[in-house]
Every structure is written in C-alpha cells, then in structure tokens.
Design an enzyme around this catalytic site. Structure first.
Site, PDB file in Angstrom:
ATOM      1  N   LYS A  53       0.803  -1.200   0.106  1.00 38.83           N
ATOM      2  CA  LYS A  53      -0.050  -0.106   0.114  1.00 38.83           C
ATOM      3  C   LYS A  53       0.983   1.300  -0.054  1.00 38.83           C
ATOM      4  CE  LYS A  53      -3.822  -2.451   2.174  1.00 38.83           C
ATOM      5  NZ  LYS A  53      -4.577  -2.923   3.257  1.00 38.83           N
ATOM      6  N   GLN A  97      -4.567  -1.165   9.569  1.00 34.17           N
ATOM      7  CA  GLN A  97      -4.482  -2.807   9.085  1.00 34.17           C
ATOM      8  C   GLN A  97      -5.129  -3.789   9.903  1.00 34.17           C
ATOM      9  OE1 GLN A  97      -3.408  -3.458   5.518  1.00 34.17           O
ATOM     10  NE2 GLN A  97      -4.130  -5.387   6.221  1.00 34.17           N
ATOM     11  N   ASP A 120     -10.807   3.464   3.726  1.00 33.17           N
ATOM     12  CA  ASP A 120     -10.963   1.880   3.839  1.00 33.17           C
ATOM     13  C   ASP A 120     -12.673   1.697   3.655  1.00 33.17           C
ATOM     14  OD1 ASP A 120      -9.315  -0.132   3.394  1.00 33.17           O
ATOM     15  OD2 ASP A 120      -8.905  -0.430   5.620  1.00 33.17           O
TER      16      ASP A 120
END
Ligand code: NAP
Length: 283
Positions: A53, A97, A120
């Site tokens: 990422k 994460q 997200d």
C-alpha cells in the site's frame, strides 16, 4: 464458450495512471494526497499488505506515512494516535491494517477515524452512506469489483446478481453497490439452503467466501459473468480464488482470474479514495 478474462492488472494500471495525473494536478494547487497506514503487531501477511500500500502511494506521487507499533500497544495509545492523524492536515486518508491484536477492539478503533478520512470505507458512517446512497467512501474491494464490471460496460439494470458471502467488508457492501446499479440482488451465506439453485439463476455472481471451489461449472448459467474475490491457497500452496476457474471459464461469458483479478483492484481503489479525500479539502 471460453469466457473473456477481466484483467485486474490492466484495469488497475490504467486507473493508477489517472490517479497519478490527478495527484499531480492537486499538487499544483498545494495539496499532496496523504495516506497514513497504521500497523500493530507482527502479522507477516499484514506487513506485506502495508508495504504494497505504501509503495502504491509513492508510485502515485502521494505522501505516505507508515506507523508500525508493537503488539503491546494499548488500545488507548492507538486511539490517541488516530486522533492525532485525524488532526494532521498532511493526512487525508487513514488506514488501520486488520486484524488488530486481540486486546484491541477493532470496531472501536475504526469508529475513531474521522469519516472524512475513512478511505477503507469501514466506518459505520461510510456503511450508512453506502446504504442510503449518500456520498461517502466505498470499501475498496467491492468498489474494485464494480470498476471491473464497468470496464466491460456491463449494464446491471434488471440483472440478477448473486453475492456469495455477507461480510461487512466485501459481501454486504458489494450487494448494496449492485443494488444501487439496479440489479436484483440475492445474498448467500453459510446457512443458504441451496446455493446452486440460486447461482444457476444469476446473470452475475460475486464469490467472496474464502474457500476454493465454492463455485463450480455446474452452478453457473451459461453466459453469466463471474467475479472471484476469494484469496486462498490450494493443496499445492498456489494462490487460488473461490471459483473453479478452469471449469467455470468454459461456461461463463466473463470471469476474473486469481491472481490478477480483484486483488490488484483493492489497492487501486484505496488510492482512488485517498485522492478523493484530498480533493474534498479543496472543495
Ligand atoms: P469472511 O468475513 O470470512 O466472510 C466469508 C463469508 O462467506 C461469510 O459471510 C460466510 O457466511 C460465507 N460462507 C462461508 N462458507 C460458505 C459456503 N459454503 N457457502 C456460502 N457462503 C459461505 O471473509 P471476507 O473478509 O468477506 O473475505 C472473503 C474472501 O475474499 C477471502 O478469501 C478473503 O481473503 C478474500 N478477500 C480478498 C480481497 C482482495 O483484495 N482480493 C479483499 C478482501 C477479502 P456466514 O456469514 O454465514 O459465516
């Protein structure tokens, strides 16, 4: 019939090119899109994901901040970090994460992220926005699936879409996105009585289960389009999806491979969401 493959790498490359150009244009107006990636603990897979990422951000000309914390980090300390990132003008998107260590309530951490930075799309405000058709950030994986259907100019209006899986990050948002495009949507899960009877009616099938061969050729109507979200290892340790690719490829009209299908799209849509978050700062 051999299905046409929808190439996630090619679509990603094109979208990332557009993202990099838009990032450059934003920079000329004094805003560099910035993503903070927060990692807690030593989960090996998570380390690979966050590295990818961060690299994708750098390749697109974004500012990226990678925060690595030991798994002894307390929940309160993590919440303080989120608050600091919420208030950091260099940061437009925050990604924590998952999974987090067991002593941390992941939902509480996600809810601490400013919804304007929830790239997200996991915050309850983002889920609510998707459900009600309001502007907000869409979860990256199902958003990527929608882009793949868009790439083949698939008109979902009036089509029957069957989503296998009902997780908050893939199955449920996927179903809502398909519904928003006027598909008639059926959601299946582990308690679905006769999966095959439903998938055989589908014009579009999205498999998001996490088990190889959940969808086999005898379960697919000839000419249907199949999106495989699954990421599994087969008996030989090779990456595979939820779909029996070799069999279903002979029946479907369009199919996404694993690897090279939905996987690359997920990070790409994270970049798209982060860029969008930065752009909204100018509005
Ligand atoms: P998850 O939270 O474990 O959800 C799996 C879903 O599948 C659940 O809703 C479960 O039903 C359902 N299910 C399990 N067995 C089933 C069966 N035999 N028939 C029908 N439904 C069944 O998983 P997830 O996070 O949504 O992820 C799904 C897959 O996508 C995994 O392989 C994951 O690695 C992959 N994934 C890939 C990406 C990517 O970037 N490519 C991103 C995210 C996830 P219940 O709700 O009844 O338990």
């Amino acid at each position: 019939m051999t299905a046409q493959r929808i190439d996630g790498n090619a679509i990603s490359q094109e979208l990332r090119g557009q993202v990099a150009q838009r990032a450059l244009a934003l920079k000329s107006k004094g805003v560099t899109p910035g993503l903070a990636v927060v990692l807690v603990g030593e989960n090996a897979a998570s380390h690979v994901y966050v590295r990818n990422k961060v690299k994708a951000c750098q390749d697109s000309g974004f500012f990226s901040l990678l925060e690595k914390h030991p798994d002894t980090l307390s929940q309160d300390a993590l919440l303080l970090r989120i608050e600091a990132l919420n208030n950091d003008p260099q940061i437009h998107g925050i990604l924590v994460q998952l999974p987090l260590p067991a002593h941390i309530d992941a939902q509480k951490v996600i809810e601490a992220i400013d919804p304007a930075k929830d790239v997200d799309g996991f915050h309850i405000a983002s889920a609510g926005a998707l459900m009600t058709g309001m502007p907000g950030f869409w979860p990256c994986t199902p958003y990527g699936c929608m882009k793949m259907l868009e790439s083949i100019a698939y008109d979902l209006r009036g089509k029957h879409a069957v989503v296998i899986g009902r997780s908050n990050i893939v199955g449920k948002p996927m179903a809502l996105m398909l519904l928003q495009k006027n598909a008639t949507v059926t959601i299946c899960h582990s308690a679905t009585a006769d999966l095959k009877a439903l998938t055989l009616q589908a014009d579009v099938i999205v498999a998001a289960v996490g088990k190889p061969n959940v969808l086999t050729a005898d379960m697919v109507k000839p000419g249907a389009s199949v999106i495989d979200v699954g990421m599994n290892r087969n008996a030989q340790g090779k990456l595979c999806g939820d779909v029996d690719f070799a069999g279903v490829e002979q029946v479907a009209s369009f199919i996404t491979p694993v690897p090279g299908g939905v996987g690359p799209m997920t990070i790409t849509m994270l970049l798209v969401n982060t860029l969008e978050a930065a752009q909204r700062c100018l509005a």
